[in-house]
Scaffold this active site. Sequence first.
Site, PDB file in Angstrom:
ATOM      1  N   ASP A 166       0.776  -1.238   0.000  1.00  0.00           N
ATOM      2  CA  ASP A 166       0.000   0.000   0.000  1.00  0.00           C
ATOM      3  C   ASP A 166       0.808   1.290   0.000  1.00  0.00           C
ATOM      4  OD1 ASP A 166      -2.627  -1.028  -0.184  1.00  0.00           O
ATOM      5  OD2 ASP A 166      -2.566  -1.620   1.919  1.00  0.00           O
ATOM      6  N   TYR A 182      -9.782  -0.416   3.256  1.00  0.00           N
ATOM      7  CA  TYR A 182      -9.176  -0.581   4.566  1.00  0.00           C
ATOM      8  C   TYR A 182      -8.711   0.729   5.160  1.00  0.00           C
ATOM      9  CZ  TYR A 182      -8.573  -5.224   6.490  1.00  0.00           C
ATOM     10  OH  TYR A 182      -8.771  -6.403   7.135  1.00  0.00           O
TER      11      TYR A 182
END
Length: 731
Positions: free
Chosen positions: A372, A462
């Site tokens: 990420d 998320y």
Amino acid sequence: MTMEAASSKSFFRFSFLLFLLLLLLVHTWNPVNKAKLLDCSQYMPWCTSKNRIYAKTELIVDTQKPKPKPIDHLTETPHHPLDPLTIQEINLVRTILSSYPPFKSSFPAIHSISLHEPHKSLVLNWKKSDTLPSRKASVIALLNAQSHVLLVDLGLNQVTSHVMNSASGYPMLAFDDISAAIQVPLSNMEFNKTVTARGVKLSDLTCIGLSPGWYGKREEGRRLIKIQCFSNKDTANFYMRPIEGLTVTVDVDTKEILHVSDTGRNIPIPTATNTEYRYSKLHNSPEIFMNSISMEQPNGPSFSVDGHSVKWANWEFHLKPDARAGVIVSQAMVRDTDTGKLRSVLYKGFSSELFVPYMDPSDGWYFKTYMDAGEFGMGVTAMSLVPLNDCPRYSYYMDGIFVASDGKPYVQPNMVCLFERYAGEIGWRHSESPLISGMENIREARPKVTLVARMAASVGNYDYIIDWEFQTDGLIRVKVGLSGMLMVKGTPHQNLNQVAEQEEMSGPLVSENVIGVVHDHFVTFYLDMDVDGSTNSFVKVNLVKEETSPGESPRKSYLKAKRHVAKTEKDAQIKLKLYEPSEFHVVNPSRRSRLGNPSGYKVVPGVTAASILDPHDPPQVRSAFTNNQIWVTPYNRSEQWAGGRFVYQGKGEDTLAVWSERNRPIENKDIVLWYTLGFHHIPCQEDFPVMPTVSSSFDLKPVNFFDRNPILLAAPNVEEDLPICRAAASA
Ligand SMILES: *[C@@H]1O[C@H](CO)[C@@H](O)[C@H](O)[C@H]1NC(C)=O
Ligand SMILES: *[C@@H]1O[C@H](CO)[C@@H](O)[C@H](O)[C@H]1NC(C)=O
């Protein structure tokens, strides 16, 4: 037992009872009940609720403390060598780039412009009255599918270095890349047909762009996005309504569709029922009742922020938002309470890379192995924090200044918050039982107040909450919280009783037609420890079982702490083992305590997890920095991103694991410690429709750094210092 002993014992028992009685009295006699109760709203900006009463007449109102002025980012100038680039500086970089000959005819897509930090020695020697070292910008740009890395000197007004990425991988995706790519499938007939056949209108679609990872030649040599879509009909939580098995692979640059994978036609789209999570839409549901709660700071907070320099209690550090890392903590120094001197602990710390592999090898899922930070950016995905909920009252909010793909700066408001935290914890305590010692009423306790720097990245579904928490006893706790939405998979099943025994699902049913796919999260932190200076060593303190010789002792075995100084990098590749316990110290061998112990800090792992994927699995190769929980490398300013600089579709030739294989010497050197915090996540029903936060942490804890307990002289709280607000009803 002699008479004397017996009588003294009963005397103590008696005095102990008396003491208890006294305690009870003290408790019932509450000075607050006697104090004059006033409506505090007229005195205190911090207590404005109309049914609250203020219990103290004299106080220092926090307006005496100058409130930080809102920063005017347009005129802001840097004050510290590590301050991030300002809006003016970014604009200057853009101007320099647009007249730079190679970019004159066509301006490249900008993937990042960030401060190129001055050499560590320059920063360490810099003093507040000095002029700033020359400001430089590190630029990553993309032109004709080539990644360019440039260095721009803002003082010289020119590009001073320009190289092309010759290795694999691409820069972090830009928002423009994603938003353009997700439009592409909408005009594709095959896509249109399958979406319509599944009963979803094109107008009810929400599509997201996912990084494809790297799996060999098939998808090499061009920037790709995998697009998956959801129905947003009747819900904001579209993540729970996947159009399963439909994946469109798009070339980000040519907007070409490479491939449409459509495997889930028999899988219904889960309904919107129970997917809502917004408070304003859930008003019919029962609430859990609690009185409102907040922490009171009658004199305001005790920290101060000057630009990006933070001072609090015995700590000073530099804090800045970063597009890729999220936040960067630099030059963290703690004041020695004995000498009054500031001592360095950490030169630089940040979340360097993440690895989030999903455990489903099927066509629509195998590639979900996100990194990420390098693929999406922990800073650019961190949105404004929610006051009073993400961060308590009295928080100071810091903005991020980032760059869009046209090279123009923008402000990410309230991206980081800073607050003092008192969560009812105890800093240290001891009470002495008069029964044992014969001493009278000794009860010493100190409240634990800490300072937290927080951000929350929402990388699509998320949410990652990252806290840097500073304690007055010298400890730094780094905490990662996970919340947000699961990445779920559609299934024909509504109940476990429909699942055949031999059928293997990639995770548990978390709602009707919804599987929460098992996955991991790893967050690798870069920790350039400078314990009392840059020259440090890494010491493993292993607890080993020793056995006694026959007849030596009634004991058969005991543990001994054995120190081992790591000589080279391979010596410091650590896999945590419960049955081979160790401590991991970073020490300064030339800084000794009064007792001759080397001054040190230890990294203390908390609850964590390790990746057990095959080391040759492509995602594990790319994220090989998770092969160990701890690594130590010699400081090298070009080795900061654990997965390499170009992570997107990278093959993993430039990871921490590769650097560490060089096995360079690390003893008595400027060293960097890398720690990976991990989670295995087997979802459950409680994670639906939004996950309650799961968190874990690790500590950097002083070990023989101070000569004694550094918070011995911390003052206890007394009632007079803490005027309180009370509900009028109880007055
Ligand atoms: C999708 O297909 C329908 C017919 O099946 C057509 O009417 C519509 O225009 C198409 N939409 C797009 C965006 O191509
Ligand atoms: C510093 O790191 C870069 C990138 O890994 C590497 O090429 C270089 O050799 C390293 N320098 C030293 C002295 O290790």
